[in-house]
Motif scaffolding. Structure first.
Motif, short mmCIF file in Angstrom:
data_model
loop_
_atom_site.label_atom_id
_atom_site.label_comp_id
_atom_site.label_asym_id
_atom_site.label_seq_id
_atom_site.Cartn_x
_atom_site.Cartn_y
_atom_site.Cartn_z
N ALA A 822 17.47 60.12 27.36
CA ALA A 822 18.21 59.67 28.53
C ALA A 822 17.94 60.63 29.68
O ALA A 822 17.58 61.79 29.48
N ARG A 828 27.11 60.23 34.50
CA ARG A 828 26.72 59.06 33.70
C ARG A 828 27.29 59.20 32.31
O ARG A 828 27.16 60.24 31.66
N HIS A 829 27.91 58.14 31.83
CA HIS A 829 28.64 58.21 30.56
C HIS A 829 27.73 58.61 29.41
O HIS A 829 28.07 59.47 28.58
N ASP A 830 26.53 57.99 29.32
CA ASP A 830 25.64 58.31 28.21
C ASP A 830 25.18 59.75 28.25
O ASP A 830 25.10 60.43 27.23
N LEU A 834 25.84 62.79 25.49
CA LEU A 834 24.72 63.56 24.93
C LEU A 834 24.83 65.04 25.26
O LEU A 834 24.51 65.90 24.42
#
Length: 858
Positions: A822, A828-830, A834
């Protein structure tokens, strides 16, 4: 972003003067104004939020729905995430105490003030901003200063909106040390100098928000760190060199393209995912790898990593920019036979005189190596300097000094041999005088004259061959077809030029060879004619001696001995003349010229030293007193001792060589040797006279003069003294006495202090004490943001979160390949999930630490 936009839904909007009757007109005006996001904030109503959002669908404009609330103390903006239905906001208005029948009535005030209303907005997922705080019904107009300050300290107040720029500093001054509160500017949909809402006023006041996307999530993260993420004026275009992207073909990261921001980039991933490899690929592509001479072990580890992770023929492509200049660099990997980098594009503004693009790079553990030795640390200073001029001057002078040393050595050998031979001259003269008494004086004189000429004419034949430079092989390079077809004409011209040169060399060589043949033939004829004349004289003289030797005293045999002695005397006299008129003056001239060359060499090194000192002075200023660096002149005498030990081998002086190398310099020692100044060396080094005499005699007897002279060109490399202090009231401590982590901290502070070339570090946090990462590195990174690009492979939450990385790239891998997982920023949520996993081990250990350590924050 313009976070304060009114539509005809606000009752104070005059439809006749506003300039729009449809939502699409508002969207078009915002886009025309260059905005990427707006917040629709009508007075006590969400009436047009859905319409404007619908009108923006399919356009680049992000629309955040919201409302301007009339609290009991003044106006407050409440903003929600894009896509939030107007119905939801209207329900919140009812909950706050504004009945649906009163929606849009700007005179309808809530019973709660700024802080309480903001808390209730936050509880319903909204973001609260004190509207036009420096104007009527603004927070800063409340007369009780302490109440204003307490309200701004409430975490539910996310930001204050101002009209006048000067108010921003006043807000920050009131909260110094208590809170870093975001300050924004928005249009209120008013034109400059007017107070009524008009369409063309959209965007005339605006804020620049640093976020991966201008939605509420990005806005929240920006307002949580406003000093880095919010500006009231347009950010300048980066003027420093930026690595825009890196693409890999072949090997472990085959097919991956990494895109970077112009500021702080952090690479995350598990062990073996490819973070360190990416750092090394950038350095490899730009030909800026760890110097094998300075840090052989680090370079060996890097080469091993590249060999393992790249296949033969793998390529790395790096795109770089600097202002408007853009350049692509490609390089192919073939282990020890890798091609040089290939540059395409505007290289003039991106490469220095060395032809390389400057970066500052540290491989894993390389920071530690820089901390170890003063000489190794000098690379930190030299990295930002163009020392090519001094390198060229030094190399040229050293070459001339080596030629001069060879000449002096030859003169020394010739003088020694001449003096040894001339020791026989008195004996030859004595024996010659004894024999001369047996012969007539005129006979002796005539014989002596012919013997003198023999020494001259015997050397006449065999003129040595004179050689021209060899033909150049460079022309062969242009026999092949041009790599770029359009350049074939240049290849042909180059080949023709080399052919012309080779033909000229061949013609000159043939002409010289013919001339040599003619001259040698003529010289041979001259010598033969002289020999014929001498033989005539010799016959005549032999007959005369026979007539004289009537008593058979053997004068004929004595005459042969006389000739031999006369010839030997003539040769020795010629040698004496050579010694006095050629060898000794030549040696004196060579020594004098050598002193001129030594002066040139020392001046080149001194000029380089002055440039380093200027940079050191600038760095000390930039480092703010945390680290202090000094130049250590001629700090490394290890090579001097090694060479001196080699030269003195067999002299039984080993125990004194260390003292000589420490107390003298190669320049002074060789100068004393050439001048026969034994006492000067003794005085400088404290070594007994007999040992210095032994050393000098050893050099002469073993034929090591040229080796000793070559030692005079040694560069006793300058070193860098580094001192560190933890606090301004502490004293400085030399880096050699620092703990491991302090050493690395000091080196990294130097690396961060100056320059605008990309700074690339593999795990800068290695061996650092955790608080220092925050106190020194993070603080410095935050101060320097926007002036330089940083690319770090790291596991440090401080560098990623506290320093607020603009671009996070997480990399994952299997047994065969690594791949991008990513990319983006923390909002950003992702990426957030991570980052939590890679930096903290995931949510469970993070929560445990928060629970157990959180009490210390109370």
């Amino acid at each position: 972003m313009d976070l304060h936009v009114h539509t005809p839904a606000s009752r104070d909007v005059d439809p006749l003067t506003y300039g729009a009757t449809e939502a699409r007109q508002i969207v078009d005006m915002a886009i025309a104004a260059g905005l990427q996001a707006i917040a629709v904030t009508d007075h006590n109503t969400a009436g047009w939020c859905d319409e404007v959002a619908d009108a923006a669908r399919g356009t680049p404009l992000v629309v955040l729905p919201g409302v301007e609330l009339s609290t009991s103390e003044g106006h407050l903006l409440a903003i929600w995430e894009e896509g939030t239905p107007a119905q939801f906001i209207e329900d919140v208005l009812v909950e706050l105490g504004i009945p649906r029948a009163d929606h849009g009535d700007l005179h309808k005030s809530l019973r709660t003030g700024f802080a309480e209303t903001a808390r209730r907005v936050a509880a319903r997922g909204g973001l609260a901003i004190a509207a036009h705080a420096d104007r009527e019904k603004g927070l800063l107009r409340i007369p009780v200063a302490d109440h204003v300050n307490q309200t701004m300290l409430d975490p539910a107040i996310t930001a204050v909106e101002i009209v006048d720029f000067a108010e921003a500093d006043k807000v920050r001054a009131r909260l110094t040390g208590k809170r870093d509160l975001a300050v924004v500017r928005s249009s209120d949909t008013t034109a400059p100098g007017a107070s009524v809402h008009v369409l063309h006023g959209i965007g005339h006041r605006r804020s620049w928000i640093k976020a991966s996307r201008p939605d509420l999530c990005g806005l929240r993260h920006a307002m949580a760190d406003p000093s880095l993420r919010i500006r009231l004026t347009e950010p300048p275009v980066p003027e420093h060199t930026v690595i825009e992207s890196v693409a890999v073909t072949g090997g472990f990261l085959n097919g991956q393209q990494f895109n970077f921001s112009s500021d702080l980039n952090c690479l995350l991933g598990g062990t073996g995912a490819g973070k360190s490899l990416l750092i090394e690929l950038i350095r490899f592509a730009l030909d800026q790898q760890t110097d094998a001479a300075d840090f052989p072990q680090v370079r060996k580890e890097v080469e091993s990593r590249l060999k393992y992770a790249l296949t033969s023929g793998s390529t790395v492509e790096v795109v770089l920019t600097r202002g408007r200049a853009r350049c692509v660099v490609r390089r192919a990997y073939f282990e020890d036979r890798s091609t040089p980098p290939e540059f395409v594009g505007d290289t003039e503004h991106l490469t220095g005189l060395s032809g390389r693009i400057a970066i500052t790079g540290f491989s894993q553990s390389e920071v530690i190596e820089y901390a170890r030795t003063p000489v190794g640390r000098m690379a930190l200073i030299d990295a930002a300097l163009d020392l090519t001029e001094f390198e060229i001057r030094e190399a040229d002078t050293v070459a001339r000094l080596n030629d001069n040393g060879h000449l002096i050595s030859e003169f020394g050998v010739k003088i020694a041999q001449a003096r040894l031979k001339l020791q026989t001259l008195p004996d030859v003269e004595k024996r010659l005088a004894e024999l001369s008494d047996l012969f007539d004086g005129n006979t002796v004189k005539m014989q002596a004259s012919w013997s003198s000429e023999r020494a001259l004419f015997d050397t006449l034949v065999g003129l040595p061959e004179l050689k021209l430079a060899d033909r150049t092989a460079n022309g062969a390079k242009f026999l092949a077809s041009a790599a770029v077809a359009a350049n074939q004409d240049l290849y042909d011209r180059a080949q023709a030029a080399y052919t012309q040169l080779d033909e000229a060399i061949d013609a000159a060589r043939a002409q010289l060879s013919e001339a040599m043949l003619v001259v040698n033939k003529e010289l041979a004829a001259i010598r033969q004619e002289w020999l014929d004349r001498y033989q005539d004289f010799d016959r005549q003289l032999a007959e005369a001696v026979s007539r004289i030797d009537v008593e058979n005293r053997g004068l004929a045999a004595l005459r042969t001995r006389l000739i031999e002695l006369q010839t030997e005397e003539a040769k020795l006299n010629t040698l004496q003349t050579q010694l006095n008129e050629e060898f000794l003056p030549g040696l004196t001239t060579a020594k004098a010229y050598r002193e001129e060359l030594i002066s040139e060499l020392l001046e080149a090194r001194q000029a380089r030293r002055r440039r380093r000192e200027d940079r050191i002075k600038a760095l000390n200023t930039l480092m703010g007193g945390i680290v202090r660096i000094k130049l250590l002149r001629e700090n490394d005498d290890s090579t001097y001792l090694t060479d001196l030990t080699t030269i003195a081998k067999g002299s039984r002086l080993r125990s004194y060589l260390q003292q000589i190398s420490e107390k003298s310099t190669p320049v002074k020692l060789v100068r004393s040797f050439l001048n026969g100044d034994v006492d000067g060396v003794c005085a400088a080094t404290g070594v007994e006279r007999k040992h210095i005499e032994t050393l000098f005699e050893h050099v002469t007897e073993r034929g090591l003069i040229e080796d000793l002279l070559q030692m005079q060109t040694l560069d006793l490399h300058d070193g860098l003294s580094v001192e560190f202090r933890k606090h301004h009231n502490d004293g400085y401590v030399p880096i050699e006495r620092l703990a491991h982590g302090q050493k690395c901290t000091a080196i990294l502070i130097i690396a961060l202090a100056d320059g605008d070339d990309p700074l690339i570090i593999d795990q800068p946090e290695d061996a650092l004490h955790a608080p220092w990462i925050e106190e020194y590195l993070v603080a410095k990174l935050r101060d320097l943001r926007g002036s330089r690009q940083y690319i770090f492979a790291t596991r440090s939450p401080g560098l990623v979160v506290s320093a607020d990385a603009e671009m996070i790239i997480t990399i994952t891998s299997d047994a065969a390949n690594g791949a991008i997982e990513a990319t983006g920023a923390l909002e950003r949520h992702d990426l957030n999930i991570l980052a939590l996993y890679h930096l903290e081990g995931g949510p469970i250990p993070f929560k445990r630490r928060t629970i157990k350590l959180g009490s210390s924050m109370m």
